[in-house]
Motif scaffolding. Structure first.
Motif, PDB file in Angstrom:
ATOM      1  N   LYS A  10       3.826  -2.282   7.255  1.00 26.84           N
ATOM      2  CA  LYS A  10       4.722  -2.355   6.091  1.00 26.84           C
ATOM      3  C   LYS A  10       6.082  -2.924   6.514  1.00 26.84           C
ATOM      4  O   LYS A  10       6.735  -3.628   5.742  1.00 26.84           O
ATOM      5  N   VAL A  20       9.771   7.597  -2.414  1.00 27.86           N
ATOM      6  CA  VAL A  20       8.594   6.804  -2.011  1.00 27.86           C
ATOM      7  C   VAL A  20       8.581   6.727  -0.491  1.00 27.86           C
ATOM      8  O   VAL A  20       9.516   6.190   0.115  1.00 27.86           O
ATOM      9  N   VAL A  41       0.581   6.469   1.078  1.00 27.82           N
ATOM     10  CA  VAL A  41       1.823   6.442   0.305  1.00 27.82           C
ATOM     11  C   VAL A  41       1.971   7.735  -0.494  1.00 27.82           C
ATOM     12  O   VAL A  41       1.035   8.181  -1.140  1.00 27.82           O
ATOM     13  N   TYR A  62      12.331   3.558  -5.677  1.00 29.71           N
ATOM     14  CA  TYR A  62      11.241   3.668  -6.646  1.00 29.71           C
ATOM     15  C   TYR A  62      11.325   2.517  -7.633  1.00 29.71           C
ATOM     16  O   TYR A  62      12.396   2.199  -8.149  1.00 29.71           O
ATOM     17  N   GLU A  75       2.059  -1.671 -13.193  1.00 28.97           N
ATOM     18  CA  GLU A  75       1.648  -2.362 -11.963  1.00 28.97           C
ATOM     19  C   GLU A  75       0.599  -3.420 -12.250  1.00 28.97           C
ATOM     20  O   GLU A  75      -0.218  -3.273 -13.154  1.00 28.97           O
ATOM     21  N   ASN A  86      -2.482  10.026  -4.662  1.00 28.79           N
ATOM     22  CA  ASN A  86      -2.968   8.652  -4.594  1.00 28.79           C
ATOM     23  C   ASN A  86      -4.348   8.605  -3.936  1.00 28.79           C
ATOM     24  O   ASN A  86      -4.666   9.427  -3.082  1.00 28.79           O
ATOM     25  N   ILE A 123       5.305  -4.542  -4.588  1.00 29.14           N
ATOM     26  CA  ILE A 123       5.124  -3.191  -4.044  1.00 29.14           C
ATOM     27  C   ILE A 123       4.498  -3.295  -2.662  1.00 29.14           C
ATOM     28  O   ILE A 123       4.866  -2.591  -1.734  1.00 29.14           O
ATOM     29  N   GLU A 124       3.515  -4.173  -2.544  1.00 26.27           N
ATOM     30  CA  GLU A 124       2.860  -4.328  -1.235  1.00 26.27           C
ATOM     31  C   GLU A 124       2.075  -5.621  -1.210  1.00 26.27           C
ATOM     32  O   GLU A 124       1.719  -6.173  -2.248  1.00 26.27           O
TER      33      GLU A 124
END
Ligand code: AMP
Length: 415
Positions: free
Chosen positions: A103, A141, A153, A177, A182, A214, A272-273
């Protein structure tokens, strides 16, 4: 062409369906595959994270193309080892797969490329974690810095829980956040040319109404009736092309599937990723709608010829997939239960295995998913739930609200 498909989950079952549907494909070999894929491909045993073993298998089966599904083999260098044998591989090099594998690295690339994302700090001790949590405020987060199969996460209002997660992970990224719906956007790229697939939405939390922890993903749908027009063009311009250019500039071009996870915030789309492979379960719905032959598309990306590939064609209508999870998933899934009703078109196997007596048994947290298309999202949703209702698995659970808010027009992009 002969295709070796590496992996054995729901994503790979969906990829196998796409590959065998391509008239240019003469045979698919899946390693290790799963009982659902067994009806489509020859299965071979392999340690998917052993680059030498996968490359040797590719040579042995005379593959023209190797498609690498999961992230762990990519990060381990499987694509590099296959290419070193002169065989086309769909999937990034180990260096480029760090976009998913770390990350911190992904944030570095985004910063260098000017890609809009959440502000973040990498933290390795309790004091710096606490400072970062207090800088950004709740909801907190906290992300495991390494590969965590989509489960590293924690998003929580509970500061203690955020600190505990950080301590368990060791090295974490703490970030601001991002509020907004999404979107998962898959982009097929050869490192330079890039073709976006249809945007999809997945459901990360285990329970209805986005409650509970999650997971790897409990369901998905595509396309997104509520997505702003121009979204994909904007993301290609502001996110994908700058990221690919930065990876080229560093001498580690990213070729394969770039998965862009976005939040559509009031300030615009924010990343976000990144993932370095097809997402699961979004692949099930996106590929169900793709009309363009899949193997030809992936081969073009693997051989640097994507710029010459014709525009993608899509089926009309929509697709929905609903994951059936084992009792105890995600914390401690129970395995070994008998599954009935799984041998139907649209049932995609994720965590299943065949017992010696031929019975189908659960073998993972996400056991299978019901995937259906329809003329519109409501029809696809009804058909996917009809599939799921026909599955027997003691103690299993699934979300009942996959695609519901989209069907009912309850999703709004903040402005
Ligand atoms: P990731 O593995 O980074 O995709 O994170 C898993 C899930 O956590 C995402 O799909 C989001 O639902 C949530 N999440 C991650 N980062 C953030 C953020 N900065 N703001 C809000 N939610 C987030």
């Amino acid at each position: 062409m002969r295709v070796l498909l590496v992996g054995g989950g729901g994503r790979e079952h969906a990829l196998a369906l796409g590959l065998v549907g391509d008239p240019s494909v003469a045979g698919v070999i899946a390693a290790p595959g799963n009982p659902g894929i067994a009806g489509l491909a020859e299965l071979r045993e392999v340690d998917a994270t052993d680059p030498g073993a996968v490359a040797a298998l590719a040579v042995e089966v005379q593959a023209d193309l190797v498609v690498i599904g999961p992230e762990a083999p990519l990060v381990a260098g499987v694509a590099d080892a296959v290419r070193a044998k002169g065989i086309a591989a769909f999937g990034p090099s180990a260096e480029a797969a760090r976009l998913e594998g770390s990350k911190t690295f992904a944030k570095e690339i985004m910063t260098a490329a000017g890609v809009p994302t959440a502000r973040a700090h990498t933290c390795t001790d309790a004091a710096s974690t606490a400072r970062a949590l207090d800088e950004f405020g709740a909801p907190y987060v906290v992300k495991n810095d390494g590969l965590a199969a989509g489960k590293g996460v924690v998003v929580t209002d509970d500061r203690e829980a955020a600190l505990t997660h950080a301590q368990e992970c060791g090295r974490v990224v703490v970030e601001e956040y991002l509020a907004g719906p999404e979107v998962s956007l898959f982009v097929v790229t050869d490192g330079e040319a890039a073709l976006p697939l249809l945007p999809a939405q997945d459901f990360k939390r285990v329970g209805d109404g986005d409650s509970g922890p999650n997971t790897g993903g409990m369901g998905a749908y595509a396309p997104l009736p509520w997505a702003p027009p121009g979204l994909v063009d904007e993301v290609m311009r502001d996110v994908v092309h700058p990221t690919l250019a930065e990876m080229r500039r560093r001498g580690t071009p990213f070729a394969g599937l770039l998965y862009v996870g976005l939040a559509l915030t009031a300030a615009g789309p924010r990343v976000i990723e990144f993932n370095a492979r097809f997402g699961d379960p979004e692949t099930q719905v996106v590929l169900a709608l793709l009309e363009t032959p899949l193997a030809g598309l992936l081969h073009a990306a693997a051989t640097g010829t994507l710029a010459a590939h014709p525009p993608l064609r899509w089926r009309d209508g929509a697709a929905v997939t609903v994951v059936v999870a084992a009792e105890g998933y995600p914390a401690s899934p129970r395995t070994g239960d008998v599954i009935t009703g799984a041998d139907r078109a649209g049932i995609i196997h994720a965590g299943t295995r065949r017992a010696a007596d031929g019975a189908l048994l659960s073998a993972g947290g996400r056991v299978l998913c019901g995937t259906a298309t329809g003329p519109d999202l409501a029809a696809a949703r009804d058909a996917a739930y009809a599939l799921v209702r026909g599955v027997g698995l003691a103690g299993s659970h699934h979300r009942t609200d996959i695609a519901a808010a989209a069907v009912e027009g309850r999703i709004a992009v903040p402005d």
